[in-house]
Design a protein around this motif. Structure first.
Motif, PDB file in Angstrom:
ATOM      1  N   SER A   1      10.502  -3.651   6.729  1.00  0.00           N
ATOM      2  CA  SER A   1       9.940  -4.525   7.592  1.00  0.00           C
ATOM      3  C   SER A   1      10.541  -5.898   7.656  1.00  0.00           C
ATOM      4  CB  SER A   1       8.418  -4.828   7.162  1.00  0.00           C
ATOM      5  OG  SER A   1       7.636  -5.772   8.142  1.00  0.00           O
ATOM      6  N   THR A   2      10.149  -6.946   8.507  1.00  0.00           N
ATOM      7  CA  THR A   2      11.091  -8.065   8.484  1.00  0.00           C
ATOM      8  C   THR A   2      10.168  -9.238   7.715  1.00  0.00           C
ATOM      9  OG1 THR A   2       9.572  -8.936  10.294  1.00  0.00           O
ATOM     10  CG2 THR A   2      11.343  -7.817  10.867  1.00  0.00           C
TER      11      THR A   2
ATOM     12  N   ASN B   1      10.336   0.857   9.044  1.00  0.00           N
ATOM     13  CA  ASN B   1       9.322   0.045   9.848  1.00  0.00           C
ATOM     14  C   ASN B   1       8.040   0.378   9.369  1.00  0.00           C
ATOM     15  OD1 ASN B   1      11.515  -0.883  11.633  1.00  0.00           O
ATOM     16  ND2 ASN B   1      11.537   1.046  12.905  1.00  0.00           N
TER      17      ASN B   1
ATOM     18  N   GLU C   1       3.623 -13.149   7.026  1.00  0.00           N
ATOM     19  CA  GLU C   1       2.444 -13.197   7.903  1.00  0.00           C
ATOM     20  C   GLU C   1       1.358 -12.296   7.191  1.00  0.00           C
ATOM     21  OE1 GLU C   1      -0.749 -14.151  10.400  1.00  0.00           O
ATOM     22  OE2 GLU C   1       1.114 -15.109   9.963  1.00  0.00           O
ATOM     23  N   ALA C   2       1.707 -11.224   6.742  1.00  0.00           N
ATOM     24  CA  ALA C   2       0.771 -10.148   6.146  1.00  0.00           C
ATOM     25  C   ALA C   2       0.428 -10.624   4.742  1.00  0.00           C
ATOM     26  CB  ALA C   2       1.357  -8.782   5.705  1.00  0.00           C
TER      27      ALA C   2
ATOM     28  N   ASP D   1       4.276  -0.484   8.323  1.00  0.00           N
ATOM     29  CA  ASP D   1       3.391  -1.627   8.227  1.00  0.00           C
ATOM     30  C   ASP D   1       3.459  -2.666   7.223  1.00  0.00           C
ATOM     31  OD1 ASP D   1       0.814  -3.093   8.279  1.00  0.00           O
ATOM     32  OD2 ASP D   1       0.244  -1.938  10.039  1.00  0.00           O
ATOM     33  N   PRO D   2       3.624  -3.704   7.756  1.00  0.00           N
ATOM     34  CA  PRO D   2       3.696  -4.759   6.639  1.00  0.00           C
ATOM     35  C   PRO D   2       2.719  -4.762   5.463  1.00  0.00           C
ATOM     36  CG  PRO D   2       3.760  -5.988   8.583  1.00  0.00           C
ATOM     37  CD  PRO D   2       3.918  -4.423   8.969  1.00  0.00           C
TER      38      PRO D   2
ATOM     39  N   GLU E   1       7.075  -1.759  17.755  1.00  0.00           N
ATOM     40  CA  GLU E   1       5.727  -2.021  17.647  1.00  0.00           C
ATOM     41  C   GLU E   1       5.034  -2.278  19.071  1.00  0.00           C
ATOM     42  OE1 GLU E   1       2.745  -5.577  15.497  1.00  0.00           O
ATOM     43  OE2 GLU E   1       5.022  -5.404  15.093  1.00  0.00           O
TER      44      GLU E   1
ATOM     45  N   TYR F   1       1.826 -17.569   2.045  1.00  0.00           N
ATOM     46  CA  TYR F   1       2.321 -16.215   1.658  1.00  0.00           C
ATOM     47  C   TYR F   1       2.770 -16.074   0.015  1.00  0.00           C
ATOM     48  CZ  TYR F   1       7.332 -17.492   1.760  1.00  0.00           C
ATOM     49  OH  TYR F   1       8.359 -18.416   1.560  1.00  0.00           O
TER      50      TYR F   1
ATOM     51  N   GLU G   1       9.522 -12.253   8.235  1.00  0.00           N
ATOM     52  CA  GLU G   1       8.515 -12.841   9.097  1.00  0.00           C
ATOM     53  C   GLU G   1       7.263 -12.037   8.984  1.00  0.00           C
ATOM     54  OE1 GLU G   1       7.607 -14.597  13.645  1.00  0.00           O
ATOM     55  OE2 GLU G   1       9.408 -13.509  12.956  1.00  0.00           O
ATOM     56  N   LYS G   2       6.973 -10.815   9.360  1.00  0.00           N
ATOM     57  CA  LYS G   2       6.006 -10.150   9.315  1.00  0.00           C
ATOM     58  C   LYS G   2       5.381  -9.885   7.896  1.00  0.00           C
ATOM     59  CE  LYS G   2       7.315  -6.983  13.246  1.00  0.00           C
ATOM     60  NZ  LYS G   2       7.675  -5.638  13.783  1.00  0.00           N
TER      61      LYS G   2
ATOM     62  N   GLU H   1      13.258  -6.228   3.998  1.00  0.00           N
ATOM     63  CA  GLU H   1      13.817  -6.307   5.288  1.00  0.00           C
ATOM     64  C   GLU H   1      15.359  -5.733   5.401  1.00  0.00           C
ATOM     65  OE1 GLU H   1      13.729  -9.887   8.380  1.00  0.00           O
ATOM     66  OE2 GLU H   1      15.663 -10.136   7.054  1.00  0.00           O
TER      67      GLU H   1
END
Length: 391
Positions: free
Chosen positions: A182-183, A226, A189-190, A228-229, A93, A209, A185-186, A177
Motif C-alpha cells: 500500500s502507500t 495493493n 490514514e487507516a 487494503d491498508p 482503487e 497514526y 499515505e493510505k 510501500e
C-alpha cells in the motif's frame, strides 16, 4: 290442287373423326401472345428456381457465418486455442469496469469486450471485482477471469515482507510501500482513523497514526500487492493479539505498569539492545524510574528517544534540547508511548528485568554494552574507549 310439302332444312353434317384419330382441341390465343405461351412458362419457372437456389445458398452461407462467429465467440468465452500468456494485472482503487475490460482486451486476455461485459452482467460478477494485483493467463475463461479478480481470488499477487524488530511505524509503512502492499499515505490514514476492534486499543484516541506505535508486531507476513491498508494493518494487530496472550495481560494488570507502559519500556529496550542484554537494560530503566532521587534524578536519558524525534539521525548534544515529551533528557519518566514496535523478547524482558542495581550503561569498543552503578564508573569507562575519543 297441288299439295304443299314442308321440307325441313337439311342439317349440316360435320365430319367425325374416324376410329383411331384424336380430335385436336382448338386453341384460342390472346392478342399479342405471339403464339408462344409455353416458352413464357419455362422462363418463369427458371427464374423461380434461381431465386430458390439463391435463397438456399444465402441461408447456408448465413448459417455458416453465424456458426463461425458463434464458434469464435464461444472460443473466447471458454478460452479455447489462445496463445499462452501470463500477466500481472493491477486494478486501481477507483478504476471502473469499462477500463478493466479495455485493458484485458489490450493484454490479450479477451477478444470481445461487448461479450465479456454481457457475460459479467448476466452472471452478476461485475461488482465483485476489487482493486488489487492478480496473476491472469490465457487459459482462464470468462468465469475464471472474473473470479480471479475478486476478493477471494487465489490469483491475487502476494509479497512476503519481514518487519524487523525495533522498526517504528514510519519505517514499517515505508517498507510496506516499497514492497507494493500500500502507500504510506493510505496506511497512515487507516492507522489514524480506523477503529480496530481490539481491547488493547480502546483507550487510545483516534486521530494520530502514531497511536499504533508498539502494537505493530514485527514478524514475517504475506500481503497482497495493493492490499487494503486497513486489512494490512489489521494483520499485524492480529499477530500482536495472538502473541500477547491473556495470561501475560493478567500478569501486566497485576503489576504497577499498564500494557502500554510495558510496551513503551520494551520499545526502549528494543532500540538500545545489542541482542543479549535486554534484561540488563530493563533493569537500568526500572532502577531509574523507581529511584527518582538517585544519580539520574528520574531522567531515563536514553538516546533512542532522541533518534525518534530527530527523524532517525545519529543523536547529537543539540538534540538533547529538542522540546518533545519523548525527549527523556528533558522530561522525567517514560515517554508518552512506545518509540518503536518491539518483538516478544523485549516485551518479556520488560516484564522480567534482571536483578542488577546498575543505573548506567555504555557501548564499548567490543560492540557490547557495559553496565555501571555510578556515573564516575561510567565516565572512567568512556574515557578508556577509542570510539569515544574519536568523537
Amino acid at each position: 290442287m297441288p299439295q304443299d310439302y314442308y321440307e325441313p332444312r337439311e342439317r349440316r353434317s360435320e365430319p367425325h373423326p374416324s376410329h383411331g384419330e384424336r380430335e385436336t382441341p382448338r386453341r384460342e390465343h390472346s392478342a399479342g401472345s405471339g403464339g408462344r405461351p409455353r416458352k413464357k412458362k419455362r422462363r418463369s419457372a427458371g427464374r423461380t428456381a434461381a431465386l430458390v437456389l439463391l435463397y438456399v445458398a444465402a441461408v447456408i452461407g448465413m448459417s455458416i457465418l453465424l456458426a463461425c462467429i458463434g464458434w469464435t465467440a464461444a472460443g473466447d468465452v471458454l478460452a479455447l486455442n489462445k496463445p499462452e500468456k501470463t500477466i500481472t494485472f493491477t486494478i486501481t482503487e477507483h478504476e471502473d469496469f469499462d477500463s478493466v475490460t479495455d485493458r484485458l482486451k489490450d493484454e490479450g486476455m479477451i477478444e470481445y469486450k461487448f461479450l465479456f461485459k454481457l457475460f459479467a452482467s448476466i452472471t452478476h460478477k461485475k461488482d465483485e471485482i476489487i482493486a488489487g494485483s492478480y496473476t491472469l493467463n490465457t487459459d482462464m475463461d470468462y468465469r475464471a477471469l472474473l473470479a480471479g479478480m475478486s476478493a477471494n481470488s487465489s490469483n491475487r499477487s502476494e509479497v512476503t515482507v519481514t518487519i524487523p524488530e525495533g522498526y517504528n511505524t514510519d519505517q514499517i509503512f515505508a517498507l510496506l510501500e516499497e514492497k507494493g502492499v500500500s502507500t504510506v499515505e493510505k496506511l497512515r490514514e487507516a492507522a489514524a482513523s480506523h477503529d480496530y476492534a481490539f481491547s488493547f486499543l480502546q483507550d487510545i484516541p483516534l486521530g494520530d497514526y502514531h497511536r499504533l506505535e508498539g502494537y505493530l508486531m514485527p514478524a514475517t507476513y504475506d500481503f497482497y500487492i495493493n492490499h487494503d491498508p486497513i486489512f494490512a494493518i489489521n494483520k499485524l494487530l492480529v499477530h500482536f493479539d495472538s502473541q500477547v496472550k491473556d495470561d501475560f495481560r493478567e500478569k501486566v494488570a497485576a503489576g504497577d505498569f499498564t500494557l502500554r507502559e510495558i510496551l513503551t519500556i520494551a520499545s526502549l529496550i528494543e532500540r538500545e539492545t545489542t541482542g543479549e542484554d535486554r534484561t540488563d537494560i530493563a533493569a537500568v530503566i526500572y532502577n531509574r524510574l523507581n529511584n527518582p532521587g538517585a544519580g539520574t534524578q528520574g531522567y531515563l536519558q536514553i538516546d533512542a528517544t532522541l533518534v525518534y524525534i530527530n527523524g532517525g539521525k545519529e543523536p547529537t548534544e543539540a538534540d538533547k534540547s529538542i522540546d518533545s515529551p519523548y525527549n527523556t533528557y528533558l522530561y522525567k519518566g517514560l515517554p508518552p508511548g512506545p518509540i518503536a514496535n518491539p518483538g516478544m523478547e523485549s516485551i518479556i524482558a520488560a516484564m522480567n528485568p534482571s536483578d542488577s542495581k546498575d543505573f548506567y550503561y555504555a557501548l564499548g569498543d567490543d560492540d557490547t554494552h557495559h553496565f555501571f552503578k555510578t556515573y564516575d564508573q561510567l565516565q572512567k569507562f568512556i574515557n578508556s574507549q577509542e570510539r569515544y575519543k574519536a568523537s
